[in-house]
Design a protein around this motif. Sequence first.
Motif, mmCIF file in Angstrom:
data_model
loop_
_atom_site.group_PDB
_atom_site.id
_atom_site.type_symbol
_atom_site.label_atom_id
_atom_site.label_comp_id
_atom_site.label_asym_id
_atom_site.label_seq_id
_atom_site.Cartn_x
_atom_site.Cartn_y
_atom_site.Cartn_z
ATOM 1 N N ARG A 64 -5.861 2.138 7.667
ATOM 2 C CA ARG A 64 -6.545 0.794 7.538
ATOM 3 C C ARG A 64 -7.175 0.643 6.156
ATOM 4 N N GLU A 65 -7.999 1.732 5.854
ATOM 5 C CA GLU A 65 -8.594 1.805 4.511
ATOM 6 C C GLU A 65 -7.430 1.741 3.357
ATOM 7 N N ALA A 66 -6.354 2.436 3.575
ATOM 8 C CA ALA A 66 -5.382 2.389 2.480
ATOM 9 C C ALA A 66 -4.832 1.094 2.271
ATOM 10 N N SER A 67 -4.377 0.451 3.507
ATOM 11 C CA SER A 67 -4.037 -1.044 3.290
ATOM 12 C C SER A 67 -5.041 -2.061 2.750
ATOM 13 N N TRP A 68 -6.291 -1.979 3.004
ATOM 14 C CA TRP A 68 -7.231 -2.761 2.230
ATOM 15 C C TRP A 68 -7.504 -2.438 0.733
ATOM 16 N N SER A 69 -7.215 -1.068 0.528
ATOM 17 C CA SER A 69 -7.357 -0.587 -0.724
ATOM 18 C C SER A 69 -6.174 -1.457 -1.674
ATOM 19 N N ARG A 70 -4.985 -1.440 -1.046
ATOM 20 C CA ARG A 70 -3.967 -1.963 -1.678
ATOM 21 C C ARG A 70 -4.019 -3.473 -2.108
ATOM 22 N N ARG A 71 -4.592 -4.220 -0.936
ATOM 23 C CA ARG A 71 -5.065 -5.519 -1.238
ATOM 24 C C ARG A 71 -6.131 -5.984 -2.133
ATOM 25 N N GLU A 72 -6.914 -4.976 -2.116
ATOM 26 C CA GLU A 72 -8.010 -5.301 -3.123
ATOM 27 C C GLU A 72 -7.690 -4.923 -4.679
ATOM 28 N N GLN A 73 -6.771 -3.983 -4.877
ATOM 29 C CA GLN A 73 -6.370 -3.528 -5.990
ATOM 30 C C GLN A 73 -5.145 -4.466 -6.586
ATOM 31 N N SER A 74 -4.907 -5.373 -6.026
ATOM 32 C CA SER A 74 -3.631 -6.266 -6.429
ATOM 33 C C SER A 74 -3.623 -6.939 -7.989
ATOM 34 N N GLY A 75 -4.852 -6.643 -8.647
ATOM 35 C CA GLY A 75 -5.033 -7.287 -9.705
ATOM 36 C C GLY A 75 -4.527 -6.573 -10.863
ATOM 37 N N VAL A 76 -4.149 -5.188 -10.367
ATOM 38 C CA VAL A 76 -3.446 -4.290 -11.466
ATOM 39 C C VAL A 76 -2.118 -4.405 -11.394
ATOM 40 N N ALA A 77 -1.419 -5.279 -10.413
ATOM 41 C CA ALA A 77 0.043 -5.358 -10.378
ATOM 42 C C ALA A 77 0.800 -6.271 -11.287
ATOM 43 N N LEU A 112 -17.161 -6.888 2.466
ATOM 44 C CA LEU A 112 -15.709 -7.788 2.375
ATOM 45 C C LEU A 112 -14.758 -6.926 3.552
ATOM 46 N N ARG A 113 -15.024 -5.768 3.715
ATOM 47 C CA ARG A 113 -14.072 -5.129 4.629
ATOM 48 C C ARG A 113 -14.537 -5.346 5.976
ATOM 49 N N VAL A 114 -15.693 -5.357 6.402
ATOM 50 C CA VAL A 114 -16.147 -5.703 7.867
ATOM 51 C C VAL A 114 -15.882 -6.981 8.296
ATOM 52 N N ALA A 115 -15.708 -8.028 7.270
ATOM 53 C CA ALA A 115 -15.188 -9.179 7.758
ATOM 54 C C ALA A 115 -13.755 -9.120 8.300
#
Length: 223
Positions: free
Chosen positions: A131-144, A210-213
């Motif tokens: 779950r943390e990994a999935s959220w990290s990918r979403r949060e880091q989308s700015g580097v794509a 952000l993640r708790v939401a």
Amino acid sequence: MPNIDATAPAGPAGFNALGAAGAEAGLLACCASPVFAREVAARRPYRDLAALESAVEAAVLGLPWPEVLTALAAHPRIGEPPRDGGAASGATGRGTDAPGVTGPGADGAGAAGRDAAGDGGGPVPPGAGGREASWSRREQSGVAGADPAVLAALAEGNRAYEARFGHIYLVRAAGLTAGEMLDRLRARLRNDEETERDVVRTELAGIARLRVARLLEDPEGAA
């Protein structure tokens, strides 16, 4: 096994209905400090998301520094895939939500315990995996698709940050471009250690809010 009611709804009611182990597992994906997870879970029930977010922020900001470093361990660097594809991760007071390479430790916590390949230390607490990994990918989308020169500058800046502070650069990456993350990194290099620790706690609290939401969208997914 966590005591989870399979019919529990989403939202605060669903989170409140979880057993202690299930609630703590979900909270560890929001902030991988066991102290944080126990404290927030123990304060249930929460009447609404705002009450839970307030408790999450207060708990993160009140963490002693070693617990902050434990929480940082679950965060992959910007531009790196989550460790182990988001399964088990490393946690020995090391980690970030931003890019970089290893640096020396401080207070017995070399918070940069990964090399450029994203290698980790010991196991992250349960609940902070896929779950943390999935959220990290979403949060880091700015580097794509970011300019390679910007990504290289981020890596170089993180080396300087780690050499200065002894732990990896953490930033609330959601909504930021790679260039904005780089600008913030460079600005924070001018901080003294005490000021930077305050900034790290604030960034960590913002990520946890952000993640708790997101957690409340599917509280049972914690287990």
